[in-house]
Design a protein around this motif. Sequence first.
Motif, PDB file in Angstrom:
ATOM      1  N   PRO A 149      -5.428 -29.131 -17.920  1.00 35.08           N
ATOM      2  CA  PRO A 149      -5.670 -29.556 -16.531  1.00 35.08           C
ATOM      3  C   PRO A 149      -6.719 -30.668 -16.512  1.00 35.08           C
ATOM      4  N   TYR A 150      -6.459 -31.672 -15.676  1.00 42.45           N
ATOM      5  CA  TYR A 150      -7.386 -32.809 -15.616  1.00 42.45           C
ATOM      6  C   TYR A 150      -8.025 -32.905 -14.240  1.00 42.45           C
ATOM      7  N   LYS A 151      -9.068 -33.721 -14.157  1.00 38.30           N
ATOM      8  CA  LYS A 151      -9.769 -33.952 -12.896  1.00 38.30           C
ATOM      9  C   LYS A 151      -9.453 -35.339 -12.378  1.00 38.30           C
ATOM     10  N   ARG A 152      -9.659 -35.500 -11.077  1.00 39.11           N
ATOM     11  CA  ARG A 152      -9.484 -36.799 -10.422  1.00 39.11           C
ATOM     12  C   ARG A 152     -10.839 -37.313  -9.933  1.00 39.11           C
ATOM     13  N   ILE A 153     -10.880 -38.585  -9.588  1.00 38.23           N
ATOM     14  CA  ILE A 153     -12.106 -39.191  -9.076  1.00 38.23           C
ATOM     15  C   ILE A 153     -12.659 -38.397  -7.903  1.00 38.23           C
ATOM     16  N   ALA A 154     -11.764 -37.945  -7.023  1.00 37.25           N
ATOM     17  CA  ALA A 154     -12.201 -37.227  -5.826  1.00 37.25           C
ATOM     18  C   ALA A 154     -12.789 -35.853  -6.137  1.00 37.25           C
ATOM     19  N   ASP A 155     -12.585 -35.369  -7.357  1.00 35.04           N
ATOM     20  CA  ASP A 155     -13.033 -34.019  -7.700  1.00 35.04           C
ATOM     21  C   ASP A 155     -14.499 -33.953  -8.123  1.00 35.04           C
ATOM     22  N   VAL A 156     -15.105 -35.085  -8.420  1.00 33.45           N
ATOM     23  CA  VAL A 156     -16.438 -35.042  -9.027  1.00 33.45           C
ATOM     24  C   VAL A 156     -17.416 -35.966  -8.312  1.00 33.45           C
ATOM     25  N   SER A 157     -18.688 -35.626  -8.482  1.00 28.68           N
ATOM     26  CA  SER A 157     -19.783 -36.453  -7.993  1.00 28.68           C
ATOM     27  C   SER A 157     -20.624 -36.874  -9.187  1.00 28.68           C
ATOM     28  N   VAL A 158     -20.962 -38.156  -9.256  1.00 24.83           N
ATOM     29  CA  VAL A 158     -21.732 -38.700 -10.378  1.00 24.83           C
ATOM     30  C   VAL A 158     -23.179 -38.909  -9.948  1.00 24.83           C
ATOM     31  N   GLY A 159     -24.112 -38.377 -10.732  1.00 27.89           N
ATOM     32  CA  GLY A 159     -25.533 -38.570 -10.483  1.00 27.89           C
ATOM     33  C   GLY A 159     -26.148 -39.390 -11.600  1.00 27.89           C
ATOM     34  N   ILE A 160     -26.836 -40.461 -11.238  1.00 26.41           N
ATOM     35  CA  ILE A 160     -27.442 -41.357 -12.224  1.00 26.41           C
ATOM     36  C   ILE A 160     -28.951 -41.204 -12.175  1.00 26.41           C
ATOM     37  N   MET A 161     -29.531 -40.802 -13.296  1.00 33.31           N
ATOM     38  CA  MET A 161     -30.983 -40.719 -13.408  1.00 33.31           C
ATOM     39  C   MET A 161     -31.505 -42.049 -13.944  1.00 33.31           C
ATOM     40  N   GLY A 162     -32.272 -42.761 -13.101  1.00 34.18           N
ATOM     41  CA  GLY A 162     -32.757 -44.075 -13.488  1.00 34.18           C
ATOM     42  C   GLY A 162     -32.015 -45.139 -12.711  1.00 34.18           C
ATOM     43  N   MET A 163     -32.662 -45.698 -11.701  1.00 38.55           N
ATOM     44  CA  MET A 163     -31.987 -46.657 -10.819  1.00 38.55           C
ATOM     45  C   MET A 163     -32.594 -48.054 -10.942  1.00 38.55           C
ATOM     46  N   GLY A 164     -32.850 -48.450 -12.190  1.00 36.02           N
ATOM     47  CA  GLY A 164     -33.250 -49.820 -12.472  1.00 36.02           C
ATOM     48  C   GLY A 164     -32.025 -50.719 -12.515  1.00 36.02           C
ATOM     49  N   ALA A 165     -32.120 -51.820 -13.251  1.00 33.27           N
ATOM     50  CA  ALA A 165     -31.018 -52.782 -13.305  1.00 33.27           C
ATOM     51  C   ALA A 165     -29.744 -52.153 -13.857  1.00 33.27           C
ATOM     52  N   LEU A 166     -29.865 -51.337 -14.904  1.00 33.81           N
ATOM     53  CA  LEU A 166     -28.682 -50.728 -15.522  1.00 33.81           C
ATOM     54  C   LEU A 166     -28.070 -49.660 -14.622  1.00 33.81           C
ATOM     55  N   GLY A 167     -28.910 -48.768 -14.118  1.00 32.94           N
ATOM     56  CA  GLY A 167     -28.405 -47.694 -13.271  1.00 32.94           C
ATOM     57  C   GLY A 167     -27.819 -48.194 -11.971  1.00 32.94           C
ATOM     58  N   SER A 168     -28.426 -49.203 -11.389  1.00 34.95           N
ATOM     59  CA  SER A 168     -27.948 -49.738 -10.110  1.00 34.95           C
ATOM     60  C   SER A 168     -26.565 -50.366 -10.249  1.00 34.95           C
ATOM     61  N   LEU A 169     -26.363 -51.115 -11.341  1.00 31.27           N
ATOM     62  CA  LEU A 169     -25.045 -51.730 -11.540  1.00 31.27           C
ATOM     63  C   LEU A 169     -23.986 -50.669 -11.833  1.00 31.27           C
ATOM     64  N   ALA A 170     -24.327 -49.677 -12.639  1.00 32.08           N
ATOM     65  CA  ALA A 170     -23.372 -48.598 -12.908  1.00 32.08           C
ATOM     66  C   ALA A 170     -22.985 -47.899 -11.617  1.00 32.08           C
ATOM     67  N   ALA A 171     -23.963 -47.636 -10.753  1.00 36.95           N
ATOM     68  CA  ALA A 171     -23.680 -46.976  -9.470  1.00 36.95           C
ATOM     69  C   ALA A 171     -22.761 -47.839  -8.615  1.00 36.95           C
ATOM     70  N   LYS A 172     -23.039 -49.122  -8.534  1.00 36.82           N
ATOM     71  CA  LYS A 172     -22.215 -50.041  -7.737  1.00 36.82           C
ATOM     72  C   LYS A 172     -20.773 -50.061  -8.241  1.00 36.82           C
ATOM     73  N   ASN A 173     -20.605 -50.153  -9.555  1.00 34.58           N
ATOM     74  CA  ASN A 173     -19.256 -50.224 -10.121  1.00 34.58           C
ATOM     75  C   ASN A 173     -18.499 -48.910  -9.971  1.00 34.58           C
ATOM     76  N   LEU A 174     -19.190 -47.795 -10.102  1.00 36.62           N
ATOM     77  CA  LEU A 174     -18.546 -46.497  -9.902  1.00 36.62           C
ATOM     78  C   LEU A 174     -18.102 -46.317  -8.457  1.00 36.62           C
ATOM     79  N   LYS A 175     -18.904 -46.798  -7.532  1.00 34.52           N
ATOM     80  CA  LYS A 175     -18.521 -46.748  -6.111  1.00 34.52           C
ATOM     81  C   LYS A 175     -17.232 -47.525  -5.866  1.00 34.52           C
TER      82      LYS A 175
END
Length: 309
Positions: free
Chosen positions: A127-153
Motif C-alpha cells: 500500500p502506498y501513500k499520496r501527497i494528500a495523506d501526509v504533512s511535511v515538517g521542516i526543521m530549519g527555515m533558512g535559505a535551504l529550508g525555505s526553498l524546500a518548503a516552497k517547492n513542496l507546496k
Amino acid sequence: MSIVIIRQDGKINEWIASLKKNNSDIEVYSYLEAHPKDKITMAIVWKHPNGSLLEYPNLKCVASFGAGVDFIFDDPGFPRGVAVTRVVDPVLASDMSEFVIANIFNFLKNLTDYKSDQLSEYWNRRPYKRIADVSVGIMGMGALGSLAAKNLKQYGFRVHGWANSPKPNHEVRTYVGQTELQSFLSATDILVCLLPLTEETNGILNKELFRNLPHGAYVINVARGGHLIDEDLLEMLDNDHLAGASLDVFHEEPLPKKHPFWRHPKILVTPHTASVSDMDSVVPQLLENYNRLQKGAFLHNIVSAKKGY
C-alpha cells in the motif's frame, strides 16, 4: 594579501584552478605546499585540521566552502575574532530541495522496499501513500529550508516549518522555539532536518522528539550527523513508532563499515551527497568577499559566532 585553501578531500588543486580562472592575478595557495603564511588574509576551508588556522598571524576571514560552518567553530584552535562567512548559493539550495523531494516520494511509493524485494525476487504489492495523506515538517527555515518548503507546496504538500527564532516566510506557517516544538511535531508525518548544528541543536533528533511525532512518521536528516542520536533512532524504528529514515549525514564520514545503519531495512543511507558546492556558482561569491576584504568593505554572508549560523 593572499588566500590559502585548506581541505582534505584531494580537491584543492581543482578549486585553485577555478579561482585563478576567474581571477588570474589572485595569489592562492594549498596549505600543503610551501607558502608565505604571513601574507594570508583569507582561508577557504572545508573540515580543516584542527589548529591549522593558528598558523596565519594576519588572517582576517575564514570562508566555508559550503553552507555549514559548525566544523569551524568546533575547532579549539579557531582564532576568535576572525570573520567567518558561509556560502549562500541558489544552486546548493535547489539541489537540496530536489534531494528532499526525491526522498519524500521514495517513501510515499515504497521504492526502497521494492528494490529490496527485487533482490529477493519477491513479488509484493505494498500500500502506498499520496501527497494528500501526509504533512511535511521542516526543521530549519533558512535559505535551504525555505526553498524546500516552497517547492513542496507547489507539489501540493501540506508543509510547515520550525525554527529557533522567528523567520519571515509567507509560504508556510513557521512554529518558533521550544514552546511550539511539540505542536509542530504532532502535525508532522515526514520530518526534514535542515537545521544548523549548534550547541542548542546538537542531538535534537532524539527519542523524546521522535515520541512526539505521529506513529508511522518518517525522518529525513540532510543537515549534520551531530543532530541525530543514532541509538534513539534505531530504538524508535525497531519498536515501529517510526516507519523509516533517510540519512545523508553522519557523526563519522564515511560511515564506519560495521555501523548498524548500513543493514537496517528501514534506513536509506546516502554518502553526504544531497547538496554539493558547485564551483561555477561558489567561486564568484568567494572572490567577491576576497575583494571586499582587500578594500575593508562589509563581507557578504557573515556568520554569527554567538549563534553559530
